[in-house]
Design a protein around this motif. Structure first.
Motif, PDB file in Angstrom:
ATOM      1  N   LEU A   1       0.873  -1.381  -0.025  1.00 42.96           N
ATOM      2  CA  LEU A   1      -0.004   0.038   0.002  1.00 42.96           C
ATOM      3  C   LEU A   1       0.825   1.360  -0.125  1.00 42.96           C
ATOM      4  N   ALA A   2       1.855   1.565   0.713  1.00 38.73           N
ATOM      5  CA  ALA A   2       2.751   2.466   0.977  1.00 38.73           C
ATOM      6  C   ALA A   2       3.524   2.766  -0.465  1.00 38.73           C
ATOM      7  N   THR A   3       4.047   1.711  -0.960  1.00 37.08           N
ATOM      8  CA  THR A   3       4.826   1.719  -2.172  1.00 37.08           C
ATOM      9  C   THR A   3       3.874   2.020  -3.270  1.00 37.08           C
ATOM     10  N   PHE A   4       2.779   1.591  -3.279  1.00 36.47           N
ATOM     11  CA  PHE A   4       1.658   1.833  -4.303  1.00 36.47           C
ATOM     12  C   PHE A   4       1.335   3.560  -4.031  1.00 36.47           C
ATOM     13  N   ALA A   5       1.253   3.864  -3.013  1.00 35.82           N
ATOM     14  CA  ALA A   5       0.902   5.270  -2.920  1.00 35.82           C
ATOM     15  C   ALA A   5       2.270   6.298  -3.324  1.00 35.82           C
ATOM     16  N   LEU A   6       3.341   5.693  -3.262  1.00 38.64           N
ATOM     17  CA  LEU A   6       4.572   6.318  -3.943  1.00 38.64           C
ATOM     18  C   LEU A   6       4.590   6.377  -5.246  1.00 38.64           C
ATOM     19  N   ILE A   7       3.934   5.208  -6.203  1.00 41.10           N
ATOM     20  CA  ILE A   7       3.702   5.335  -7.423  1.00 41.10           C
ATOM     21  C   ILE A   7       2.905   6.708  -7.918  1.00 41.10           C
ATOM     22  N   LEU A   8       1.822   6.718  -7.092  1.00 41.74           N
ATOM     23  CA  LEU A   8       0.790   8.052  -7.336  1.00 41.74           C
ATOM     24  C   LEU A   8       1.725   9.285  -7.285  1.00 41.74           C
ATOM     25  N   ILE A   9       2.507   9.499  -6.177  1.00 38.80           N
ATOM     26  CA  ILE A   9       3.139  10.404  -5.757  1.00 38.80           C
ATOM     27  C   ILE A   9       4.210  10.981  -6.946  1.00 38.80           C
ATOM     28  N   PHE A  10       4.927   9.935  -7.305  1.00 34.87           N
ATOM     29  CA  PHE A  10       6.112  10.135  -8.380  1.00 34.87           C
ATOM     30  C   PHE A  10       5.407  10.355  -9.557  1.00 34.87           C
ATOM     31  N   SER A  11       4.314   9.742  -9.862  1.00 34.28           N
ATOM     32  CA  SER A  11       3.545   9.976 -11.328  1.00 34.28           C
ATOM     33  C   SER A  11       3.090  11.710 -11.324  1.00 34.28           C
ATOM     34  N   GLU A  12       2.296  11.766 -10.305  1.00 34.50           N
ATOM     35  CA  GLU A  12       1.778  13.294 -10.389  1.00 34.50           C
ATOM     36  C   GLU A  12       2.877  14.281 -10.158  1.00 34.50           C
ATOM     37  N   GLY A  13       3.964  13.975  -9.360  1.00 38.44           N
ATOM     38  CA  GLY A  13       5.023  14.992  -9.380  1.00 38.44           C
ATOM     39  C   GLY A  13       5.987  15.221 -10.706  1.00 38.44           C
ATOM     40  N   THR A  14       5.839  14.179 -11.372  1.00 38.45           N
ATOM     41  CA  THR A  14       6.650  14.130 -12.542  1.00 38.45           C
ATOM     42  C   THR A  14       5.698  14.958 -13.696  1.00 38.45           C
TER      43      THR A  14
END
Length: 306
Positions: free
Chosen positions: A98-111
């Motif tokens: 769950l935590a690393t999936f949240a990181l996917i969303l953060i990285f994607s939107e940040g990029t």
């Protein structure tokens, strides 16, 4: 199928395989040493590709672009490990997912916020552009041959790192008994940060290298991440040798299957149907390969039995 076409597809499969190895090596190190399921590994692949494209656009230097990819991905990995991942080691795998999936969303939107939604392009440098003639009259792109050479060199470097250096001894010990090496005075937190940053740097380098033959775009790491998980399951979790063998098997299976199966079906059906059915079955081959390996050896080809 002619010999030249077959040889070209074998080289394509080898190129795909070694790039998957560079991606999967970091993933299997992180899982083997830290016991962490890191779904955000594909995002670090994307970070490397975008960093390389941005620096290449500013400087025109492909070498500086690769250095930037390594540095950006390693820095992002170290930062993520210290701020987020460090809190997940004692949690169960569901929390890690769950935590690393949240990181996917953060990285994607940040990029997307920094670079926008449109893809970037990383040009192949002039000194690596164009084809070379191989024995047998095979014309093959020099850049793809360079990718194969770089991937094999990284494999050799990782084998030396793991087997011949003090850091490698600590990594291997951490895979077997992390409590014991902590009791012997090894700073386990520092070791974990180094391993995670190393894995992130490899993912970023793979993203930069592949970005020169594909477009650099948000979400480009997730399909590669799926293949990387297949690679480490086939090769055996925590095994660098297994990651290399598994990656080459996946690369050759995916590439040759996409060419040979449509040709096979063309012998007893029309071309359109053969291409459709053959392509659909080809996309399943790597998962069939994974299932066959797990039936024969549930720990993977080189995985240690628990």
């Amino acid at each position: 199928m002619s010999f030249i076409l077959f040889a070209e597809q074998v080289l394509n499969g080898l190129q795909l395989g070694v790039m998957l190895f560079v991606m999967a090596a970091g993933l299997t190190l992180v899982f083997g040493v830290m016991g962490l399921i890191n779904l955000a590994h594909g995002s670090l692949y994307m970070v490397g590709a975008f960093a390389a494209a941005a620096v290449a656009g500013l400087t025109g230097s492909f070498v500086l672009a690769l250095v930037a990819a390594l540095a950006a991905a390693a820095a992002a990995g170290a930062l993520v490990e210290m701020l987020v991942i460090r809190r997940l080691y004692d949690r169960d795998h569901l929390d890690q997912v769950l935590a690393t999936f949240a990181l996917i969303l953060i990285f994607s939107e940040g990029t997307r916020w920094i670079f926008g939604s449109f893809p970037l392009f990383l040009n192949i440098p002039d000194y690596l552009a164009g084809p070379v003639t191989l024995p047998g009259g095979i014309q093959y792109p020099l850049y793809r041959l360079t990718l194969i050479a770089i991937g094999l060199a990284i494999a050799g470097g990782l084998f030396l790192l793991i087997s011949r250096t003090r850091l490698g001894i600590q990594i291997r010990a951490g895979e077997n008994d992390r409590e014991m090496i902590a009791a012997l005075g090894v700073d386990i937190s520092k070791l974990y940060t180094i391993v995670f940053a190393l894995g992130a740097a490899l993912a970023g380098l793979a993203g930069a290298l592949v970005g020169a033959i594909q477009s650099v775009q948000v979400g480009m790491g997730e399909p590669v991440l799926i293949l990387a998980f297949v690679v480490i399951v086939i090769g055996g979790i925590g095994s660098i040798k297994g990651a290399l063998v598994g990656a080459i098997l996946v690369g050759l299976t995916d590439t040759l299957g996409g060419v040979l199966l449509p040709e096979l079906f063309k012998t007893f059906m029309d071309n359109a149907a053969a291409s459709s059915i053959g392509s659909a079955l080809a996309s399943m081959l790597i998962y069939i390969l994974m299932a066959c390996v797990l039936i024969a050896k549930p720990t993977g080809l080189f995985g240690a039995r628990t």
